[in-house]
Design an enzyme around this catalytic site. Structure first.
Site, PDB file in Angstrom:
ATOM      1  N   ASN A 121       0.863  -1.189   0.000  1.00 30.89           N
ATOM      2  CA  ASN A 121       0.000   0.000   0.000  1.00 30.89           C
ATOM      3  C   ASN A 121       0.895   1.234   0.000  1.00 30.89           C
ATOM      4  O   ASN A 121       1.470   1.583   1.027  1.00 30.89           O
ATOM      5  CB  ASN A 121      -0.890  -0.040   1.261  1.00 30.89           C
ATOM      6  CG  ASN A 121      -1.712   1.226   1.430  1.00 30.89           C
ATOM      7  OD1 ASN A 121      -1.862   2.010   0.486  1.00 30.89           O
ATOM      8  ND2 ASN A 121      -2.242   1.429   2.621  1.00 30.89           N
ATOM      9  N   TRP A 122       0.995   1.877  -1.159  1.00 32.13           N
ATOM     10  CA  TRP A 122       1.912   3.023  -1.269  1.00 32.13           C
ATOM     11  C   TRP A 122       1.367   4.284  -0.612  1.00 32.13           C
ATOM     12  O   TRP A 122       2.063   5.270  -0.471  1.00 32.13           O
ATOM     13  CB  TRP A 122       2.203   3.325  -2.741  1.00 32.13           C
ATOM     14  CG  TRP A 122       2.919   2.234  -3.478  1.00 32.13           C
ATOM     15  CD1 TRP A 122       3.325   1.020  -2.991  1.00 32.13           C
ATOM     16  CD2 TRP A 122       3.311   2.247  -4.849  1.00 32.13           C
ATOM     17  NE1 TRP A 122       3.935   0.293  -3.973  1.00 32.13           N
ATOM     18  CE2 TRP A 122       3.949   1.019  -5.127  1.00 32.13           C
ATOM     19  CE3 TRP A 122       3.191   3.175  -5.880  1.00 32.13           C
ATOM     20  CZ2 TRP A 122       4.452   0.697  -6.381  1.00 32.13           C
ATOM     21  CZ3 TRP A 122       3.684   2.864  -7.131  1.00 32.13           C
ATOM     22  CH2 TRP A 122       4.315   1.639  -7.378  1.00 32.13           C
ATOM     23  N   LYS A 123       0.097   4.283  -0.270  1.00 32.51           N
ATOM     24  CA  LYS A 123      -0.560   5.481   0.289  1.00 32.51           C
ATOM     25  C   LYS A 123      -0.329   6.672  -0.644  1.00 32.51           C
ATOM     26  O   LYS A 123      -0.216   6.485  -1.852  1.00 32.51           O
ATOM     27  CB  LYS A 123      -0.065   5.741   1.711  1.00 32.51           C
ATOM     28  CG  LYS A 123      -0.074   4.469   2.580  1.00 32.51           C
ATOM     29  CD  LYS A 123       0.118   4.732   4.020  1.00 32.51           C
ATOM     30  CE  LYS A 123       0.250   3.414   4.758  1.00 32.51           C
ATOM     31  NZ  LYS A 123       0.175   3.562   6.182  1.00 32.51           N
ATOM     32  N   HIS A 127      -9.409   0.714   5.268  1.00 30.64           N
ATOM     33  CA  HIS A 127      -8.087   0.966   5.858  1.00 30.64           C
ATOM     34  C   HIS A 127      -8.257   1.935   7.029  1.00 30.64           C
ATOM     35  O   HIS A 127      -9.070   2.858   6.973  1.00 30.64           O
ATOM     36  CB  HIS A 127      -7.142   1.545   4.800  1.00 30.64           C
ATOM     37  CG  HIS A 127      -5.725   1.604   5.287  1.00 30.64           C
ATOM     38  ND1 HIS A 127      -5.273   2.591   6.131  1.00 30.64           N
ATOM     39  CD2 HIS A 127      -4.671   0.776   5.079  1.00 30.64           C
ATOM     40  CE1 HIS A 127      -4.002   2.370   6.421  1.00 30.64           C
ATOM     41  NE2 HIS A 127      -3.608   1.278   5.794  1.00 30.64           N
ATOM     42  N   GLU A 170      -6.655   4.405   7.995  1.00 30.89           N
ATOM     43  CA  GLU A 170      -6.518   5.838   7.681  1.00 30.89           C
ATOM     44  C   GLU A 170      -7.797   6.381   7.051  1.00 30.89           C
ATOM     45  O   GLU A 170      -8.144   7.552   7.242  1.00 30.89           O
ATOM     46  CB  GLU A 170      -5.291   6.048   6.769  1.00 30.89           C
ATOM     47  CG  GLU A 170      -4.007   5.937   7.581  1.00 30.89           C
ATOM     48  CD  GLU A 170      -2.804   5.433   6.814  1.00 30.89           C
ATOM     49  OE1 GLU A 170      -2.797   5.492   5.577  1.00 30.89           O
ATOM     50  OE2 GLU A 170      -1.860   4.957   7.477  1.00 30.89           O
ATOM     51  N   GLU A 188      -5.021  -5.303  10.777  1.00 33.06           N
ATOM     52  CA  GLU A 188      -4.024  -4.247  10.928  1.00 33.06           C
ATOM     53  C   GLU A 188      -4.286  -3.486  12.223  1.00 33.06           C
ATOM     54  O   GLU A 188      -5.106  -2.550  12.244  1.00 33.06           O
ATOM     55  CB  GLU A 188      -4.115  -3.273   9.747  1.00 33.06           C
ATOM     56  CG  GLU A 188      -3.841  -3.883   8.406  1.00 33.06           C
ATOM     57  CD  GLU A 188      -3.347  -2.826   7.429  1.00 33.06           C
ATOM     58  OE1 GLU A 188      -2.188  -2.928   7.001  1.00 33.06           O
ATOM     59  OE2 GLU A 188      -4.095  -1.900   7.129  1.00 33.06           O
ATOM     60  N   GLY A 191       2.547   2.222  10.691  1.00 33.41           N
ATOM     61  CA  GLY A 191       3.433   3.366  10.516  1.00 33.41           C
ATOM     62  C   GLY A 191       4.150   3.785  11.783  1.00 33.41           C
ATOM     63  O   GLY A 191       4.723   4.872  11.863  1.00 33.41           O
ATOM     64  N   SER A 224       3.736  -2.150  10.267  1.00 32.34           N
ATOM     65  CA  SER A 224       5.193  -2.090  10.441  1.00 32.34           C
ATOM     66  C   SER A 224       5.907  -3.405  10.104  1.00 32.34           C
ATOM     67  O   SER A 224       6.893  -3.764  10.752  1.00 32.34           O
ATOM     68  CB  SER A 224       5.551  -1.616  11.856  1.00 32.34           C
ATOM     69  OG  SER A 224       5.052  -0.312  12.063  1.00 32.34           O
ATOM     70  N   GLY A 275       2.924  -1.127   4.283  1.00 35.36           N
ATOM     71  CA  GLY A 275       2.894   0.293   3.961  1.00 35.36           C
ATOM     72  C   GLY A 275       4.288   0.796   3.638  1.00 35.36           C
ATOM     73  O   GLY A 275       4.805   0.618   2.533  1.00 35.36           O
ATOM     74  N   GLY A 276       4.932   1.420   4.627  1.00 37.35           N
ATOM     75  CA  GLY A 276       6.231   2.063   4.419  1.00 37.35           C
ATOM     76  C   GLY A 276       7.253   1.204   3.689  1.00 37.35           C
ATOM     77  O   GLY A 276       7.929   1.671   2.763  1.00 37.35           O
TER      78      GLY A 276
HETATM   79  C1  PEP Z   1      -0.644   0.033   6.083  1.00 39.64           C
HETATM   80  O1  PEP Z   1      -0.779   1.205   5.847  1.00 39.64           O
HETATM   81  O2  PEP Z   1      -1.512  -0.775   5.682  1.00 39.64           O
HETATM   82  C2  PEP Z   1       0.525  -0.396   6.833  1.00 39.64           C
HETATM   83  C3  PEP Z   1       0.543  -1.615   7.294  1.00 39.64           C
HETATM   84  O3  PEP Z   1       1.524   0.530   6.991  1.00 39.64           O
HETATM   85  P1  PEP Z   1       2.985   0.256   7.630  1.00 39.64           P
HETATM   86  O4  PEP Z   1       3.510  -1.021   7.036  1.00 39.64           O
HETATM   87  O5  PEP Z   1       3.805   1.451   7.229  1.00 39.64           O
HETATM   88  O6  PEP Z   1       2.800   0.137   9.098  1.00 39.64           O
END
Ligand code: PEP
Length: 252
Positions: free
Chosen positions: A9-11, A95, A97, A167, A173, A212, A233-234
């Protein structure tokens, strides 16, 4: 046997140059999809380029959200049909966010889930508790409520062509990953809950862990029985890290 899925997920990150170089590196390193599937979720403006680069490859792609309406006066929004126009297979719904920053409630998530499936997209339904909720011992009740909203609207059969992602909000994040035991415990709870309604669907549905995940902690998470891959994500923005996670999934 559930095939693992590693989804990036590049956001709201990226640029034309970054998309080009990240996808080309992933194409070179992702291998075949026999043991593990890979998917990316770029921002909308980069879907066209993503389709051009990934078409015919082992890497799938999807949208980060959708509007449940098919068309109309919804400034800034994107429909399921538009995502399909650019070859998307998947779409993220619910999600954290979207829930916290854009006020999407359980019922809104269920509406999006339904619209995605009716159009022919495979929704990835994200669920998870906040830190306060975990500390109050509410993890299971929160996750149950989030899944029930979809089940009430779409029925248990809808989960036969969907994916779940657990999640924990406190892990997204933050650099704070759930331990493999914590993840497994919630994944098993989710699978048992679905199994209680339909044993086959419960046994087959893929449940990803997100929060993470990186190249160092992925292997431990992916060895757990009910962890069927990751929503990343990141770490999905760095080709080397994302491929390390993909490789961990192919061994796990
Ligand atoms: C996400 O946004 O779905 C996520 C898991 O982010 P991160 O890996 O950065 O915690």
């Amino acid at each position: 046997m559930r095939k693992k899925l590693v989804a990036g997920n590049w956001k709201m990150n990226g640029s034309k140059a970054m998309v080009e170089s990240l996808l080309k590196t992933l194409l070179a390193g992702a291998g075949d999809s026999d043991s593990v599937e890979v998917a990316v979720f770029p921002p909308f403006p980069y879907l066209q380029r993503t389709q051009k680069l990934l078409r015919g490859s082992s890497i799938a792609w999807g949208g980060q959200t959708l509007n449940p309406a098919s068309s109309g006066a919804f400034t800034g929004e994107v429909s399921a049909a538009m995502l399909l126009d650019f070859g998307c297979r998947y779409v993220l719904v619910g999600h954290s966010e979207r829930r916290t920053l854009y006020g999407e409630k359980d019922a809104d998530v269920a509406t999006r889930f339904e619209a995605a499936q009716l159009a022919g997209l495979e929704p990835i339904l994200c669920v998870g508790e906040t830190l306060d909720e975990r500390e109050r011992g509410e993890t299971e009740s929160v996750v149950r409520r989030q899944i029930d909203a979809v089940l009430e609207r779409c029925g248990i059969d809808s989960l036969s062509s969907a994916i779940l992602a657990y999640e924990p909000v406190w892990a997204i994040g933050t650099g704070k990953t759930a331990t493999p035991d914590q993840a497994q415990q919630v994944h098993a709870f989710i699978r048992d809950k679905i199994r209680a309604q339909d044993d086959t669907i419960g046994g087959q549905i893929r449940i990803l862990y997100g929060g993470s995940v990186n190249g160092s902690n992925a292997a431990d998470l992916f060895t757990r029985e009910d962890v069927d891959g990751g929503l990343i994500g990141g770490a999905s923005l760095k080709a080397g890290e994302f491929l390390a996670i993909r490789n961990a999934a192919s061994r796990g």
